[in-house]
Write a protein that holds these residues in place. Sequence first.
Motif, PDB file in Angstrom:
ATOM      1  N   ARG A  23     -78.998  59.164  56.066  1.00 38.06           N
ATOM      2  CA  ARG A  23     -80.108  58.209  56.168  1.00 38.06           C
ATOM      3  C   ARG A  23     -81.295  58.855  56.882  1.00 38.06           C
ATOM      4  NH1 ARG A  23     -82.096  54.463  59.981  1.00 38.06           N
ATOM      5  NH2 ARG A  23     -83.009  52.582  59.013  1.00 38.06           N
ATOM      6  N   LEU A  24     -81.024  59.554  57.990  1.00 41.23           N
ATOM      7  CA  LEU A  24     -82.087  60.205  58.740  1.00 41.23           C
ATOM      8  C   LEU A  24     -82.746  61.315  57.930  1.00 41.23           C
ATOM      9  CD1 LEU A  24     -80.406  60.406  62.267  1.00 41.23           C
ATOM     10  CD2 LEU A  24     -82.267  58.890  61.540  1.00 41.23           C
ATOM     11  N   LEU A  32     -79.163  52.406  52.431  1.00 44.86           N
ATOM     12  CA  LEU A  32     -78.698  51.105  51.946  1.00 44.86           C
ATOM     13  C   LEU A  32     -77.305  50.790  52.493  1.00 44.86           C
ATOM     14  CD1 LEU A  32     -79.987  49.051  49.903  1.00 44.86           C
ATOM     15  CD2 LEU A  32     -78.390  49.982  48.215  1.00 44.86           C
ATOM     16  N   LEU A  33     -76.436  51.802  52.551  1.00 45.43           N
ATOM     17  CA  LEU A  33     -75.071  51.594  53.041  1.00 45.43           C
ATOM     18  C   LEU A  33     -75.032  51.385  54.552  1.00 45.43           C
ATOM     19  CD1 LEU A  33     -72.907  54.111  50.980  1.00 45.43           C
ATOM     20  CD2 LEU A  33     -73.495  51.736  50.468  1.00 45.43           C
ATOM     21  N   CYS A  34     -75.994  51.955  55.275  1.00 48.48           N
ATOM     22  CA  CYS A  34     -76.033  51.722  56.724  1.00 48.48           C
ATOM     23  C   CYS A  34     -76.317  50.253  57.031  1.00 48.48           C
ATOM     24  CB  CYS A  34     -77.087  52.618  57.375  1.00 48.48           C
ATOM     25  SG  CYS A  34     -76.593  54.352  57.468  1.00 48.48           S
ATOM     26  N   ASP A  35     -76.978  49.564  56.111  1.00 47.77           N
ATOM     27  CA  ASP A  35     -77.125  48.110  56.151  1.00 47.77           C
ATOM     28  C   ASP A  35     -77.780  47.625  57.441  1.00 47.77           C
ATOM     29  OD1 ASP A  35     -76.885  45.573  55.033  1.00 47.77           O
ATOM     30  OD2 ASP A  35     -74.970  45.192  56.010  1.00 47.77           O
ATOM     31  N   VAL A  36     -78.877  48.254  57.814  1.00 48.70           N
ATOM     32  CA  VAL A  36     -79.597  47.819  59.016  1.00 48.70           C
ATOM     33  C   VAL A  36     -80.963  47.225  58.679  1.00 48.70           C
ATOM     34  CG1 VAL A  36     -78.442  49.419  60.556  1.00 48.70           C
ATOM     35  CG2 VAL A  36     -80.506  50.152  59.372  1.00 48.70           C
ATOM     36  N   ASP A  37     -81.329  47.235  57.405  1.00 47.73           N
ATOM     37  CA  ASP A  37     -82.632  46.721  56.993  1.00 47.73           C
ATOM     38  C   ASP A  37     -82.493  45.287  56.503  1.00 47.73           C
ATOM     39  OD1 ASP A  37     -84.203  49.241  57.261  1.00 47.73           O
ATOM     40  OD2 ASP A  37     -82.803  49.932  55.728  1.00 47.73           O
ATOM     41  N   ASP A  38     -83.278  44.394  57.068  1.00 52.40           N
ATOM     42  CA  ASP A  38     -83.243  43.007  56.629  1.00 52.40           C
ATOM     43  C   ASP A  38     -83.667  42.870  55.174  1.00 52.40           C
ATOM     44  OD1 ASP A  38     -82.324  42.020  59.040  1.00 52.40           O
ATOM     45  OD2 ASP A  38     -84.347  41.781  59.861  1.00 52.40           O
ATOM     46  N   ASP A  39     -84.586  43.710  54.756  1.00 47.59           N
ATOM     47  CA  ASP A  39     -85.056  43.682  53.372  1.00 47.59           C
ATOM     48  C   ASP A  39     -84.690  45.016  52.715  1.00 47.59           C
ATOM     49  OD1 ASP A  39     -86.266  43.375  50.961  1.00 47.59           O
ATOM     50  OD2 ASP A  39     -88.328  43.422  51.710  1.00 47.59           O
ATOM     51  N   PRO A  42     -87.194  47.927  49.557  1.00 48.15           N
ATOM     52  CA  PRO A  42     -87.822  49.248  49.512  1.00 48.15           C
ATOM     53  C   PRO A  42     -86.828  50.374  49.201  1.00 48.15           C
ATOM     54  CG  PRO A  42     -88.642  47.998  51.387  1.00 48.15           C
ATOM     55  CD  PRO A  42     -87.508  47.213  50.820  1.00 48.15           C
ATOM     56  N   MET A  43     -85.635  50.308  49.772  1.00 50.75           N
ATOM     57  CA  MET A  43     -84.640  51.340  49.488  1.00 50.75           C
ATOM     58  C   MET A  43     -84.188  51.281  48.036  1.00 50.75           C
ATOM     59  SD  MET A  43     -84.356  53.171  52.070  1.00 50.75           S
ATOM     60  CE  MET A  43     -85.093  53.050  53.697  1.00 50.75           C
ATOM     61  N   ARG A  44     -84.048  50.076  47.515  1.00 50.52           N
ATOM     62  CA  ARG A  44     -83.652  49.940  46.118  1.00 50.52           C
ATOM     63  C   ARG A  44     -84.729  50.507  45.199  1.00 50.52           C
ATOM     64  NH1 ARG A  44     -79.409  46.240  45.450  1.00 50.52           N
ATOM     65  NH2 ARG A  44     -80.085  45.816  43.324  1.00 50.52           N
ATOM     66  N   GLU A  45     -85.986  50.312  45.550  1.00 51.63           N
ATOM     67  CA  GLU A  45     -87.080  50.864  44.746  1.00 51.63           C
ATOM     68  C   GLU A  45     -87.063  52.392  44.790  1.00 51.63           C
ATOM     69  OE1 GLU A  45     -89.134  49.528  42.595  1.00 51.63           O
ATOM     70  OE2 GLU A  45     -88.004  47.678  42.912  1.00 51.63           O
ATOM     71  N   ARG A  46     -86.780  52.959  45.943  1.00 50.19           N
ATOM     72  CA  ARG A  46     -86.696  54.419  46.041  1.00 50.19           C
ATOM     73  C   ARG A  46     -85.539  54.952  45.214  1.00 50.19           C
ATOM     74  NH1 ARG A  46     -86.400  56.306  52.025  1.00 50.19           N
ATOM     75  NH2 ARG A  46     -86.044  58.259  50.889  1.00 50.19           N
ATOM     76  N   VAL A 266     -73.461  51.500  41.007  1.00 56.28           N
ATOM     77  CA  VAL A 266     -74.492  50.822  40.234  1.00 56.28           C
ATOM     78  C   VAL A 266     -75.104  49.750  41.115  1.00 56.28           C
ATOM     79  CG1 VAL A 266     -74.981  49.373  38.236  1.00 56.28           C
ATOM     80  CG2 VAL A 266     -73.348  51.258  38.043  1.00 56.28           C
ATOM     81  N   LEU A 267     -76.416  49.800  41.316  1.00 56.27           N
ATOM     82  CA  LEU A 267     -77.096  48.767  42.084  1.00 56.27           C
ATOM     83  C   LEU A 267     -77.403  47.598  41.161  1.00 56.27           C
ATOM     84  CD1 LEU A 267     -77.288  51.077  44.107  1.00 56.27           C
ATOM     85  CD2 LEU A 267     -79.596  50.300  44.641  1.00 56.27           C
ATOM     86  N   LEU A 268     -76.977  46.420  41.575  1.00 59.22           N
ATOM     87  CA  LEU A 268     -77.107  45.234  40.745  1.00 59.22           C
ATOM     88  C   LEU A 268     -78.304  44.411  41.200  1.00 59.22           C
ATOM     89  CD1 LEU A 268     -73.345  44.266  40.672  1.00 59.22           C
ATOM     90  CD2 LEU A 268     -74.617  45.581  38.983  1.00 59.22           C
ATOM     91  N   GLY A 269     -78.955  43.809  40.223  1.00 62.43           N
ATOM     92  CA  GLY A 269     -80.123  42.996  40.534  1.00 62.43           C
ATOM     93  C   GLY A 269     -79.797  41.531  40.453  1.00 62.43           C
ATOM     94  N   GLY A 270     -80.304  40.836  39.407  1.00 58.30           N
ATOM     95  CA  GLY A 270     -80.067  39.401  39.243  1.00 58.30           C
ATOM     96  C   GLY A 270     -78.610  39.116  38.951  1.00 58.30           C
ATOM     97  N   GLY A 271     -78.236  37.856  39.032  1.00 54.35           N
ATOM     98  CA  GLY A 271     -76.852  37.459  38.863  1.00 54.35           C
ATOM     99  C   GLY A 271     -76.450  37.210  37.429  1.00 54.35           C
ATOM    100  N   ALA A 272     -77.269  37.659  36.442  1.00 53.78           N
ATOM    101  CA  ALA A 272     -76.897  37.480  35.051  1.00 53.78           C
ATOM    102  C   ALA A 272     -75.599  38.205  34.758  1.00 53.78           C
ATOM    103  CB  ALA A 272     -78.019  38.012  34.147  1.00 53.78           C
ATOM    104  N   ALA A 273     -74.866  37.719  33.759  1.00 50.87           N
ATOM    105  CA  ALA A 273     -73.521  38.255  33.487  1.00 50.87           C
ATOM    106  C   ALA A 273     -73.549  39.754  33.248  1.00 50.87           C
ATOM    107  CB  ALA A 273     -72.925  37.539  32.280  1.00 50.87           C
ATOM    108  N   GLU A 274     -74.586  40.231  32.518  1.00 50.59           N
ATOM    109  CA  GLU A 274     -74.628  41.654  32.202  1.00 50.59           C
ATOM    110  C   GLU A 274     -74.940  42.499  33.426  1.00 50.59           C
ATOM    111  OE1 GLU A 274     -78.648  39.814  31.274  1.00 50.59           O
ATOM    112  OE2 GLU A 274     -76.527  39.345  30.948  1.00 50.59           O
TER     113      GLU A 274
END
Length: 384
Positions: A23-24, A32-39, A42-46, A266-274
Amino acid sequence: MTEELAALGERLQREHGMLWLHRLKGDPYAALLCDVDDDPAPMRERIRAAGPLWRSGTGVWVTADPRTAATLFAHPDIGHLTAPPEELLGPGEETVTPVRVEKGLGPLCARLLDAAGPEFDLVTEVAEPLAAAALAEACAIPERERGRFAEALAACGVLQDATVAPQRLAVTRRLRTGLDALRSLLDGVPPGAPGPLALAVAARTGADLVARAVLRARFPLSAREAGRAAEEALRAEPPGRIAPLVARTETEVAGARIAGGDRLAVLLGGGAAEATAPAHRTLAPFHRALAETALTALADRRARVRPTAPVVRRARAPLTRGPARAPVVVTSVTATGPRGSGSTTTTTAGRRTDATTSPTVPPEATPSPRAAAAALGARRGEAR
């Protein structure tokens, strides 16, 4: 402490330390796995900007590209990881099977709300006990064992997150003990009952959906609107934000050669079935039924739910990102009129009081259901 436990603790610490090191160094997946960001956006966009499939410093192949995700999900040589690498699951336990939705959840939820009073923790006093009791019914767990069953489910709540992020030693030990307890309790249950993995996933993500659905709903609801609100909550936010995979043999995807045994995410977005992991698609009817039950119970009371403090997320939970605590106050709307109008009164044990201001009247002495007491006593203390 035995040598085995000492070695396990050292490995968990080392893996967690390596995540922070990467992370550093600027690795967005490690961050993302360190899970210290409330939002996490930005990491998902990167991660998305890094390419359709790239290898993180953690050694995991990562994608946030929908087309690549669909290819990976359909690939015959790529399987889904369902548990941490400690071989916690035995033969035949790696598959998540559907959970039967039992009748009678409405009265159970009403009793939980009665016992909770006007101010309560939505997660520990309603969502988790409701999920545990529904699963106990589905597995025909004897009444005398339901407290132990709820405790075991609480201990197994970290199973999904432990698949992608190392947990603390004490939490990992409780997870092992919880799985053993579930196996013992499931001995002799009717054929077709869900196994330990399905129960652990259903309890955690089911309770998470109940809490999220209630917190995002627009109150007061009608009973007819409850089902739609539950469906919208399931669609708006995936039960899991990461789908962990493993390559069974050497293969090539999106121009990348992946060795057998390599892990993928795989990073998942919306909750759609696919865009949902297979385990969560399998359990979606159960999750939806839990959320609809809670919303319907509140609609029947003409209730309005309002948070009294910020929601506290579970720590080290990058996959589920679920709430650990969600303090709320419930008032009932007594006057008819346009949506959002009317006076409110404090609800106590399912009945109205004469209070018309901020609900501070304590609940009547109503004994909590056994599952609720067990879940409250089994708090994991892993919240930030």
